[in-house]
Design an enzyme around this catalytic site. Structure first.
Site, mmCIF file in Angstrom:
data_model
loop_
_atom_site.group_PDB
_atom_site.id
_atom_site.type_symbol
_atom_site.label_atom_id
_atom_site.label_comp_id
_atom_site.label_asym_id
_atom_site.label_seq_id
_atom_site.Cartn_x
_atom_site.Cartn_y
_atom_site.Cartn_z
ATOM 1 C CG HIS A 1 -0.131 0.006 2.491
ATOM 2 N ND1 HIS A 1 0.408 -1.151 3.020
ATOM 3 C CD2 HIS A 1 0.257 1.010 3.301
ATOM 4 C CE1 HIS A 1 1.082 -0.853 4.110
ATOM 5 N NE2 HIS A 1 1.011 0.452 4.298
ATOM 6 C CG HIS B 1 0.203 5.766 2.844
ATOM 7 N ND1 HIS B 1 -1.039 5.183 2.924
ATOM 8 C CD2 HIS B 1 0.957 5.192 3.808
ATOM 9 C CE1 HIS B 1 -1.041 4.311 3.921
ATOM 10 N NE2 HIS B 1 0.154 4.290 4.466
#
Length: 151
Positions: free
Chosen positions: A59, A74
């Site tokens: 992620h 992110h």
């Protein structure tokens, strides 16, 4: 002067860090930058700069360029809790990458279906706000277009 052009890892709408529903990003505790609310279609998250991948999770990732500038991408908020669902890394830690190169396959709709925001923070690590210029905080952006310049 060393300047780094930081590119958008995804296409969507630039919204600025303050719009990220996470105080760590919204208050720029990790560093200044911006954020993109991605289009809800499967696709790739791209390298924001040319350099080396020094941290890689399904992620999120950090790429450090030749000037020592580390850029964190992110993908979504609290997405670590998805345990990799909806994400497939295409590179490994330590790999050399080129700005705009696909680094992670992901699906923002899976993130959203998992009850999380798919907004992507793009952060200049260990930087002061004054060293960033031309920060894009609104309007449509394509993956690979410039989000800010880091001096």
């Amino acid at each position: 002067m060393k300047r780094t052009r930081v590119l958008s890892p995804v296409g969507g709408k630039a919204v600025g860090l303050a719009a990220v529903p996470d105080p760590v990003f919204a208050q720029a505790m990790v560093g200044p930058g911006t954020a993109v609310d991605p289009v809800r279609v499967p696709g790739h998250a791209l390298a924001p700069v040319t350099g080396r991948v020094v941290k890689l999770h399904p992620h999120s990732y950090v790429v450090i360029d030749g000037h020592g500038h580390g850029v964190l991408v992110h993908l979504g908020v609290d997405t670590v809790g998805l345990k990799g669902e909806g994400f497939a890394p295409l590179v490994s830690e330590g790999d050399a990458v080129v700005a705009g190169q696909p680094l992670v396959e992901w699906d923002p709709a899976v993130v959203e279906a998992g009850g999380r925001s798919p907004i992507c923070a793009v952060v200049a690590l260990d930087a002061d706000l004054e060293v960033l210029s031309d920060v894009v905080e609104s309007g449509p952006v394509d993956g690979g277009t410039e989000l800010f310049t880091w001096a």
